[in-house]
Design an enzyme around this catalytic site. Structure first.
Site, short mmCIF file in Angstrom:
data_model
loop_
_atom_site.label_atom_id
_atom_site.label_comp_id
_atom_site.label_asym_id
_atom_site.label_seq_id
_atom_site.Cartn_x
_atom_site.Cartn_y
_atom_site.Cartn_z
CB SER A 148 -0.75 0.00 1.28
OG SER A 148 -1.52 1.20 1.51
CE1 TYR A 185 -4.03 -1.93 4.85
CE2 TYR A 185 -3.41 0.30 4.23
CZ TYR A 185 -3.74 -1.17 3.86
OH TYR A 185 -3.75 -1.28 2.66
CE LYS A 193 -1.78 -4.24 3.02
NZ LYS A 193 -1.88 -5.45 2.25
#
Length: 317
Positions: free
Chosen positions: A115, A139, A143
């Site tokens: 991402s 998040y 990643k």
């Protein structure tokens, strides 16, 4: 040549499955259906309903596989701040389980859906692969850790890998598959217009041509084809860069998206305007030059085409 798509019942995963099949590549799916939809599955594609934390089930799903496209995980950056342990479990612990199962089955190729969240809010207006990561949510951190895991595992066991970083995925390549996220701009606009409500723009005082924030939007069909190209390259033994950005290099403003929505739907509306949301950058786009060089990738849809495909697929009933 068979590739296992983790999260293959999700919005992006379902498009990746269809792109592999359109390219003549056999594919299988593993998904726990926590956010994916059973109706997005392709009937003739082998399906394992399981979480990647179940290493035994993952190992069985990998039987006969050449490689993995890893899309499964928890994807909501904002919610990850409130649920960090859940985010790390689903995105980091699950990847450890997946890599362990791959090593046991002798599967040595993986394309990781990373991402642009790993960059946080970069100072560079055009993000390149050399832009320093600075994730600002669990998040984004998860990643980046996933990318580290791949690099470390590749030093310890035979593993060919690459990671694809991208910002906002939009549109539809199949009218039966749509983005159902309650946090993404396109489905929010589609949902409000379907209900006869008016979408809102947050922030009209950005230092951009029309005063609204500019971000990179990638059509999901283009994104899916990038995963196929990466898989074919790895399967052929080609050495790819560890990471690729998938971006337009120019971006699209929120107001341009609202204008496209008006043209595409034929609904005459004027979006309401509100103050900026905290931390919302004025302009963040990514360069796709490396992906164009190595994967023959490009962002091929106009903003009208992006919204038109999203609108066509959006459930109206």
């Amino acid at each position: 040549m068979t590739w296992l798509v983790t999260g293959g019942a999700g919005y992006i995963g379902a498009h990746v499955v269809r792109a592999f099949r359109a390219d003549g590549i056999d594919v299988a799916v593993i998904d726990d259906l926590s956010s994916g939809k059973a109706e997005f599955l392709v009937e003739c594609v082998p399906f394992t309903q399981a979480n990647l934390l179940d290493t035994d089930a993952t190992r069985r799903a990998l039987e006969g596989a050449t490689g993995v496209v890893h899309l499964g995980g928890f994807k909501y950056a904002g919610v990850s701040v409130e649920r960090p342990l859940h985010t790390y479990t689903q995105n980091v612990s699950a990847m450890v389980s997946l890599l362990a199962a791959m090593e046991e089955q002798g599967v040595g190729n993986i394309v990781f859906s990373s991402s642009a969240g790993v960059y946080g809010t970069p100072k560079d207006e055009v993000v390149t692969e050399q832009t320093a990561p600075d994730p600002q949510s669990p998040y984004g951190e998860s990643k980046l850790i996933g990318e580290w895991l791949l690099a470390d595992q590749a030093k310890a066991a035979p593993l060919n890998h690459t990671s694809l970083r991208y910002f906002n995925v939009v549109g539809s390549g199949d009218p039966t598959v749509y983005d159902a996220s309650p946090y993404n701009l396109f489905p929010i606009v589609c949902d409000l217009l379907t209900q006869g409500k008016v979408p809102q723009i947050y922030g009209t005082d950005h230092p951009t041509p029309d005063g609204t924030s500019v971000k990179d939007y990638v059509h999901v069909a283009d994104l899916a084809r990038a995963h196929v190209a990466a898989a074919r390259a790895l399967d052929s033994g080609k050495t790819l860069e560890p990471v690729y950005n998938l971006g337009s290099g120019t971006g699209t403003s929120v107001r341009e998206i609202m204008d496209a929505a008006r043209r595409v739907t034929g609904i005459d509306f004027t979006p309401t305007e509100g103050p900026r949301r905290p931390g919302d950058p004025s302009r963040v786009v990514a360069s796709g030059e490396l992906a164009a060089r190595d994967l023959s990738w490009k962002n091929s849809y106009t903003v009208d085409e992006m919204f038109a495909t999203a609108w066509e697929a959006w459930p109206k009933a």
